[in-house]
Design an enzyme around this catalytic site. Structure first.
Site, PDB file in Angstrom:
ATOM      1  N   GLU A  12       0.886  -1.386  -0.214  1.00 42.83           N
ATOM      2  CA  GLU A  12       0.056  -0.108  -0.111  1.00 42.83           C
ATOM      3  C   GLU A  12       0.952   1.311  -0.028  1.00 42.83           C
ATOM      4  OE1 GLU A  12      -2.892  -0.363   3.287  1.00 42.83           O
ATOM      5  OE2 GLU A  12      -3.800  -1.991   2.182  1.00 42.83           O
TER       6      GLU A  12
ATOM      7  N   GLU B  31      -5.233  -8.306  -0.975  1.00 42.07           N
ATOM      8  CA  GLU B  31      -5.802  -8.164   0.095  1.00 42.07           C
ATOM      9  C   GLU B  31      -7.468  -7.828  -0.277  1.00 42.07           C
ATOM     10  OE1 GLU B  31      -4.520  -5.391   2.940  1.00 42.07           O
ATOM     11  OE2 GLU B  31      -2.373  -5.924   3.056  1.00 42.07           O
TER      12      GLU B  31
END
Length: 835
Positions: free
Chosen positions: A415, A533
Site C-alpha cells: 500500500e 488483500e
C-alpha cells in the site's frame, strides 16, 4: 439569479459523516469557483475539490481542473468524509458571496430490535435454560412489543427442548429483555444440536435481526477406542551425480512460476492460480506470525492447507531483518523448534514447513519499522529506513531463498498510498518498483515481482494499494521478461464508507469500478492481476453484496452477466484473503477468536475460487523423488483425534557427507493414516558400497508404538573402479591464484551507517574436483546473518566458514557463492580470505 451553493449530509456514524456540496451556476457560466466555510470537524478525505488552506476552523476549497467550468444553469459537486460529531458548516461562501449554512437535520430513524444467538451445555439429565437476549438499540418513550416463537432445527421440540412462544414487552426506558427456552438433558453421544428463535409482529419498532440460533452443546463422551499403532517403512533411492536431479535431469527453474499474457503459468506453461491467505505478525513487534501463543505453527499451516489455500502471503518489516530483539508472543511448548531463533530464522522455518506440505509463500514488505498496518509514510522508505536499504533487503532475501520454489515472489511494498504513479522524483512508485524489481531479479531471476497500486491517480481516489489506473499509460518494465504481476487491494463498505457505496444502484456499478481501477489490466491481457488483500467480517449487508460481485469478477465474470468470460484452459485472477488472523480489527479472520475454529461462511464463499497447485516441485528441481529418500509413516487405523510422533534421522554407514539430517514432528489429523518424511541425499561420483541410515520415530501421542525404525538405503550408481595407487607423500603446495586449487573473492553488495551486505565467490581452478570446501574470513566485523554457507568457528581474527550440504561439490573452474550481513561501518581492505 446569482450562483448558489448547497450542502447536505447524507450519511452519519459515531465520530464522523459524509458531506456533499453542490455549486449551481446562474444564467452566466462559472470559470472556476472557490468555497469557504468555518467548521468544527476535520476533513479526512476529499473528492471533486482540493483544499487551498485551513487556518484554525476556516477552510478554503476550490475546483479541480476537470470541473472548474460550470455552464449556465449547470452544477459542479464535490464531497468529503469528516471526523467529528458536529457536521455544521458555518459562514458558507461561494466566490466570496455568503450563502445559507445549516445542513438539514437527518430524518429520525426507527427503533430497532435484535436478538442474539445463545448456547448451553446439554447436561446428562434434568433440564436447563437456554437464554436469548433481545435488545432495543436505544430507550423508547413508550412501550414496545414483539412476538416470539421457537422452531426446530437439528434439535426437536418435545425431545431436545420445550417449544416456547409468547409476546415480549419493553417498558419505557428498557433496552434489554430475555427469553428462556427449557432444554432437556440426556446421556447420548451426539453432535451439537440447534433450534431457532424467531421474532415477528413488532409494535413501536422495526426488526433489525429477527432470528437467532440456539445451540445445545453435547457434553457426553464416548468410551475411548483402542489406540492405533505407528510404523515406518524402509526406503531406498539412487545416489545420483552432482549437478543432476536424478533420472530425467531438470534445470533449476523448473518448479518456478512465470507469466504469459494475463495468466500465471507453471514450468510446463499451464495456467495456474494463486489462491491463498494473509498471515500477519512478522511485520509486528512480535517478530513472529501471530497466534503462536495459542497453537503450533505447523498445526496452523496444516489447517490452511486443509482448507484449500495454496499460498501464504507473509508480511514482514524492514526492522525484522536488522533487529537483535528476540521474537515474542510464542508458546515454545507448542513451537519448541522456534526457541532461540531470530525473527528471520522464524521466517525460514515457516518457509521450510510450507515447502514440506506443498504451500507456496509470497513475501510482502508490509512496512519499514515494526508495527501494525502499513508504513505511516505511505511510502516504501521511512526515516532511517532508506530506499537503498529496502532494495538491499530484498536482494538479500532473494539470494537467501534462491533455488527454493516454495517462495514464489516478492510483493515489493504494501500500500504505497502516498506514492505517485510516474512523474519522476523520490515518490515515483512506478520507477522505484522497477529499481527494486530489477535488483531482485538480478539476484534471483526465478521470482515473480508483485507491484501494488497507489492511493490516488489523476484525482481518482481508491483503496490504498488498489489504484492501478496509471498502468495503462506508464506500465512497469522489468529486465527479466514474464515475471511481472500487478497487485491490487479492495475492501467493502464496513472498512470505509467510500462514496461509491452510498450511490443509488451501487451494486450494479461495482464491476465497472473494479474494472476501472485494476481489472482492466487482466481483461485487456496486459498482465496477470493478483488481489493481494480483500476481506470482511460479513456483518454488513453491503459487504455481502460486494463479496458476491468481487468473487464473481475474480472467477472470470468480467461483465456481471452471470457467465464466465475467460477462455477454457485459462484461470481467473489470483488472490489472497485478508486474513487468517482473527485479530484483524477491520475484517476478523478465517479463524474465530479462539485461533482454532474456522468461520465456515468465509471459507464457503471462497471455495469456488480455490485452486490446487498439485505436485509442483518445492525445491526448484524436477518433481518426483530423485535424490530424496521417502519414508512412509503409517497408522494402523484412522483416529478420531490428532496423532503426533517425533522423528529424526540417525547416521549408519551413511554419514553427514551423504545426507542432510532431518528431524521434526508429524501430525496425523483425524482420518489420516499416512505421512511422508523426505531426507535429502548428497550426490557424488565416488564408486562405493551402498550406504544406510535410519529414520527413528519416538514419543507417540495418541497412538501406540509399532515398528518405530525404518532403514534408508542410498544405492551407489557410480560403478566400480580400480583402487588408485597411493603416491609418495610430498609437502603440500599452495598454487598461485588462477593456476589451480581454490580461490575466493569478496565483493561489497551494499552498505549503510550501521552495517553492510557482502558476498564471497569461491572458484575451483582445478584440475581436480572438490568435494567440500572451507575457508577463513578474517575481518573485524560481526556476521549477523549468513546464507548458502555455515559458520564452523569464530575467534578474535574472524570466522571459519564452510559449504552447506548442497554446494560443496565443485568441478574444474566451477563457482559457488555465499552472502552475509555484517555489523559496523565497513572497510573492504580489512577483509581477507584464506584457505
Amino acid at each position: 439569479m446569482p450562483a448558489t451553493l448547497s450542502y447536505a449530509v447524507p450519511s452519519r456514524w459515531d465520530g464522523g459523516f459524509i458531506g456533499n456540496m453542490a455549486v449551481l451556476a446562474d444564467d452566466a457560466a462559472l470559470n472556476g469557483w472557490t468555497v469557504a466555510f468555518d467548521a468544527g470537524f476535520e476533513i479526512t478525505n476529499l473528492w471533486g475539490a482540493e483544499i487551498v488552506s485551513r487556518v484554525g476552523t476556516h477552510y478554503v476549497l476550490r475546483n479541480l481542473g476537470w470541473n472548474a467550468a460550470v455552464p449556465p444553469g449547470g452544477t459542479a459537486s464535490f464531497g468529503f468524509q469528516a471526523a467529528g460529531a458536529d457536521s455544521t458548516a458555518r459562514g458558507l461562501a461561494l466566490n466570496g458571496e455568503t450563502q445559507g449554512g445549516e445542513p438539514p437535520a437527518p430524518p429520525a430513524t426507527p427503533l430497532a430490535i435484535t436478538v442474539a444467538d445463545a448456547a448451553i451445555e446439554e447436561g446428562q439429565a434434568g433440564t436447563r435454560e437456554l437464554v436469548f437476549t433481545v435488545t432495543l438499540d436505544r430507550p423508547a418513550a413508550g412501550s414496545v412489543t414483539v412476538d416470539y416463537a421457537t422452531a426446530d432445527g437439528t434439535a426437536l421440540a418435545g425431545q431436545d427442548y420445550v417449544a416456547t412462544q409468547g409476546r415480549l414487552t419493553f417498558a419505557p426506558g428498557e433496552t434489554s429483555r430475555t427469553i428462556r427456552v427449557t432444554v432437556t438433558g440426556d446421556a447420548a453421544v451426539e453432535a451439537d444440536e440447534a433450534l431457532l428463535l424467531r421474532l415477528s409482529s413488532p409494535v413501536g419498532a422495526t426488526l433489525a435481526d429477527a432470528e437467532a440460533i440456539g445451540t445445545i452443546r453435547n457434553d457426553d463422551v464416548a468410551p475411548p477406542a483402542p489406540l492405533p499403532s505407528l510404523s515406518v517403512g524402509d526406503a531406498s533411492v539412487a545416489e545420483g551425480d552432482p549437478g543432476h536431479g536424478g533420472p530425467g535431469g531438470g534445470g533449476a527453474a523448473e518448479g518456478f512460476l512465470s507469466t504469459a499474457g494475463n495468466q500465471i503459468v507453471d514450468a510446463a506453461g499451464q495456467a495456474v492460480k494463486i489462491a491463498g491467505v494473509n498471515w500477519f505478525g512478522l511485520e509486528s513487534t512480535n517478530f513472529a506470525p501471530h497466534g503462536l501463543w495459542a497453537r503450533g505453527y505447523r498445526e496452523m499451516m496444516d489447517q490452511m492447507k486443509a482448507e484449500g489455500f495454496n499460498t501464504i502471503r507473509l508480511p514482514f518489516s524492514s526492522e525484522l531483518l536488522h533487529t537483535t530483539a528476540a521474537p515474542n508472543g510464542i508458546d515454545f511448548s507448542k513451537n519448541a523448534d522456534l526457541q532461540g531463533l531470530s525473527g528471520l530464522q522464524v521466517m525460514d522455518r515457516i518457509i521450510d514447513y510450507a515447502g514440506e506440505i506443498g504451500l507456496r509463500i509470497i513475501l510482502d514488505h508490509h512496512r519499514s519499522s515494526a508495527g501494525a498496518g502499513t508504513s505511516g509514510s505511505g511510502l516504501w522508505y521511512e526515516g532511517s529506513h532508506t530506499e537503498a536499504q529496502w532494495i538491499a533487503d530484498w536482494t538479500m532475501l532473494a539470494a537467501r531463498y534462491a533455488g527454493d520454489a516454495t517462495v514464489i515472489g516478492a510483493d515489493l511494498h504494501n500500500e504505497p498510498y502516498n506514492g505517485s504513479w510516474g512523474g519522476g522524483g523520490a515518490n515515483d512508485w512506478a520507477a522505484a518498483a522497477e529499481r527494486a524489481g530489477n535488483a531482485v531479479l538480478a539476484s534471483n531471476p526465478d521470482w515473480l515481482i508483485f507491484v501494488e497500486g497507489v492511493g490516488s491517480h489523476q484525482g481518482e481516489n481508491y483503496w490504498w494499494g488498489g489504484n492501478l489506473m496509471g498502468v495503462r499509460d506508464r506500465p512497469i518494465v522489468l529486465d527479466v521478461a514474464d515475471k511481472l504481476v500487478y497487485s491490487a487491494h479492495d475492501y467493502p463498505n464496513s472498512i470505509f464508507a467510500q462514496p461509491w457505496f452510498q450511490q443509488a444502484g451501487w451494486e450494479a456499478q461495482l464491476t465497472a469500478k473494479f474494472d476501472q481501477m485494476w481489472g482492466y489490466i487482466y481483461r485487456e491481457g496486459i498482465a496477470p492481476v493478483f488481489l493481494g488483500e480483500f476481506g470482511s467480517k460479513l456483518q454488513d449487508a453491503k459487504d455481502l453484496a460486494w463479496l458476491d460481485r468481487i468473487t464473481a469478477y475474480l472467477a472470470g465474470d468480467l461483465d456481471a452477466d452471470g457467465s464466465i468470460d475467460i477462455p477454457a484452459g485459462q484461470q481467473g485472477m489470483s488472490w489472497t484473503w485478508w486474513s487468517w488472523n482473527p485479530n484483524s480489527g477491520d475484517t476478523g479472520g478465517i479463524l474465530a477468536d479462539d485461533w482454532t475454529t474456522v468461520i465456515a461462511a468465509k471459507v464457503e464463499r471462497l471455495e469456488p475460487l480455490q485452486f490446487d497447485l498439485g505436485d509442483l516441485p518445492q525445491d526448484g528441481g524436477t518433481a518426483g523423488d530423485a535424490n530424496r529418500l521417502s519414508f512412509t509413516v503409517t497408522l494402523s487405523a484412522a483416529s478420531d483425534n490428532a496423532v503426533l510422533v517425533d522423528y529424526a534421522t540417525v547416521a549408519g554407514t551413511a554419514g553427514a557427507a551423504d545426507f542432510a539430517p532431518a528431524s521434526g514432528t508429524l501430525r496425523f489429523e483425524p482420518g489420516e493414516t499416512s505421512k511422508i518424511v523426505t531426507v535429502a541425499v548428497t550426490a557424488d561420483t565416488l564408486a562405493e558400497a551402498d550406504e544406510t541410515l535410519s529414520l527413528v520415530l519416538s514419543n507417540p501421542r495418541g497412538a501406540t508404538a509399532g515398528d518405530m525404525s525404518g532403514t534408508g538405503t542410498i544405492l551407489d550408481d557410480d560403478g566400480t573402479t580400480t583402487p588408485p595407487v597411493t603416491p609418495p607423500v610430498t609437502p603440500p603446495v599452495t598454487p598461485p591464484p588462477g593456476e589451480g586449487g581454490l580461490e575466493a573473492a569478496f565483493s561489497l553488495t551494499s552498505s549503510w551507517s550501521t552495517g553492510f551486505q557482502g558476498g564471497v565467490a569461491v572458484v575451483n581452478h582445478g584440475p581436480a574436483a572438490v568435494q567440500g570446501w572451507q575457508l577463513r574470513l578474517d575481518m573485524p566485523y560481526e556476521i549477523t546473518q549468513i546464507w548458502n554457507a555455515e559458520i564452523v568457528a569464530r575467534d578474535a581474527e574472524g570466522y571459519v566458514i564452510r559449504n552447506v550440504a548442497w554446494n560443496g561439490a565443485l568441478g574444474d573452474e566451477a563457482t559457488v557463492s555465499f552472502g552475509f550481513l555484517g555489523a559496523g561501518t565497513v572497510d573492504a581492505t580489512q577483509i581477507d580470505i584464506l584457505f
